[in-house]
Design a protein around this motif. Structure first.
Motif, PDB file in Angstrom:
ATOM      1  N   HIS A 173      10.958  26.275 -30.001  1.00  0.00           N
ATOM      2  CA  HIS A 173      10.507  27.661 -29.895  1.00  0.00           C
ATOM      3  C   HIS A 173      11.270  28.504 -28.873  1.00  0.00           C
ATOM      4  N   SER A 215       1.587  27.196 -26.238  1.00  0.00           N
ATOM      5  CA  SER A 215       0.631  27.529 -27.297  1.00  0.00           C
ATOM      6  C   SER A 215       0.670  26.503 -28.415  1.00  0.00           C
ATOM      7  N   LYS A 216       1.864  26.012 -28.736  1.00  0.00           N
ATOM      8  CA  LYS A 216       2.016  25.040 -29.814  1.00  0.00           C
ATOM      9  C   LYS A 216       1.322  23.727 -29.493  1.00  0.00           C
ATOM     10  N   GLN A 269       0.425  27.648 -19.830  1.00  0.00           N
ATOM     11  CA  GLN A 269       1.851  27.780 -19.547  1.00  0.00           C
ATOM     12  C   GLN A 269       2.241  26.996 -18.299  1.00  0.00           C
ATOM     13  N   THR A 294       6.290  29.546 -22.902  1.00  0.00           N
ATOM     14  CA  THR A 294       5.045  30.208 -23.327  1.00  0.00           C
ATOM     15  C   THR A 294       4.697  29.837 -24.762  1.00  0.00           C
ATOM     16  N   GLU A 295       5.677  29.953 -25.677  1.00  0.00           N
ATOM     17  CA  GLU A 295       5.426  29.607 -27.076  1.00  0.00           C
ATOM     18  C   GLU A 295       5.166  28.116 -27.230  1.00  0.00           C
TER      19      GLU A 295
END
Length: 289
Positions: free
Chosen positions: A19, A27-28, A33, A23-24
């Motif tokens: 990603h 979430s995954k 974070q 941050t992304e």
């Protein structure tokens, strides 16, 4: 002090690689974070190397990261397989398939697979042959089903099935040529509509058919099989596709088959896996259906 590598750290590393940002990735993998950042930092400290270069706001794998990524994917997949052992029906298969196979050969097989193992989960990645070879080589999928050749040194290639390719033109154009079967000689000067480079269909056509025809005018390269067959049906050229792809338009007369002067143009379809990837129950079941 002995470094203990954790699956959670590898999971965060793979997610960041996929990603591009922490941050992304957080979430995954369902972390905050700060927790994801700490996991990545601990992994890099334990290994004694950095795994990413920062380019603007994104993280890109460096040489160390590129070396680690396929092994990290393999370890996470093995951990998932171990977890599935406690439930005989819980098969998780990450499957890659080239376009013709994915769209025309796999749906019935996936239905049979799910009928047999109702608790199973299948993730399907679709691309041309080269894309699926790359996915297998980097452990993004457990196995691949491809139409073209594969010469990757770390991939095991096994024959799976056989497919027939047919040369097709617009049905209306064929009808205007009069009675009798069409032969390859009737195609001289006609524009060809072909798959993109990297496609297994394109490879076979270029190696086995084009040399027979001599001079060939490639007018269009399209990455979608449905687009190719409907473009041919509209009278814009000629193409060579799997019989599975064009069966419907041959049946209703929108396409007509061109007789080949030699024997039928057939090609093998292959099952591929990384040589370091253990064969799982799900892989065995999928190839046997």
């Amino acid at each position: 002090m002995t470094f203990k590598l954790s699956l959670r750290e590898l999971e965060v590393f793979v997610a960041v690689a996929d990603h591009g940002t922490v941050t992304e990735a957080a979430s995954k993998v369902a972390l905050t974070q700060s927790a994801a950042s700490q996991a990545l930092q601990m992994l890099q400290q334990g290994l004694g190397v950095t795994l990413f270069d920062r380019v603007g706001r994104r993280l890109q794998l460096n040489e160390h990261g590129r070396l680690l990524l396929p092994r990290a994917r393999a370890m996470l997949a093995s951990a998932q397989e171990m977890q599935n052992l406690v439930n005989d029906e819980a098969i998780h298969l990450r499957l890659g398939a080239s376009t013709t196979i994915a769209n025309y050969l796999l749906p019935a097989r996936l239905a049979a697979f799910r009928q047999r193992y109702r608790q199973s989960r299948v993730q399907l990645q679709v691309g041309n042959t080269q894309a699926i070879v790359d996915a297998v080589a980097t452990f993004q999928v457990d196995m691949g089903l491809i139409e073209g050749s594969c010469h990757h040194a770390e991939i095991v290639v096994t024959p799976w099935q056989e497919d027939e390719l047919v040369v097709v033109v617009a049905g209306q154009w064929a009808a205007a040529q009069g009675d009798g079967p069409l032969g390859l000689a009737s195609l001289v000067g006609m524009p060809w509509i072909v798959r993109e480079t990297g496609s297994g269909t394109r490879e076979v056509v270029e190696q086995q058919l084009f040399p027979v025809l001599g001079s060939v005018d490639v007018a269009m390269e399209l990455g979608d099989l449905e687009a190719i067959k409907h473009t041919v049906a509209a009278g814009l050229g000629v193409s060579c596709l799997s019989r599975h792809v064009v069966a419907d338009l041959l049946a209703n007369g929108k396409l007509a088959e061109v007789r080949q002067d030699a024997s039928q143009l057939r090609r093998p379809l292959f099952c591929i896996r990384h040589r370091d990837k253990a064969v799982t129950r799900g892989m065995d079941v999928m190839t046997a259906i």
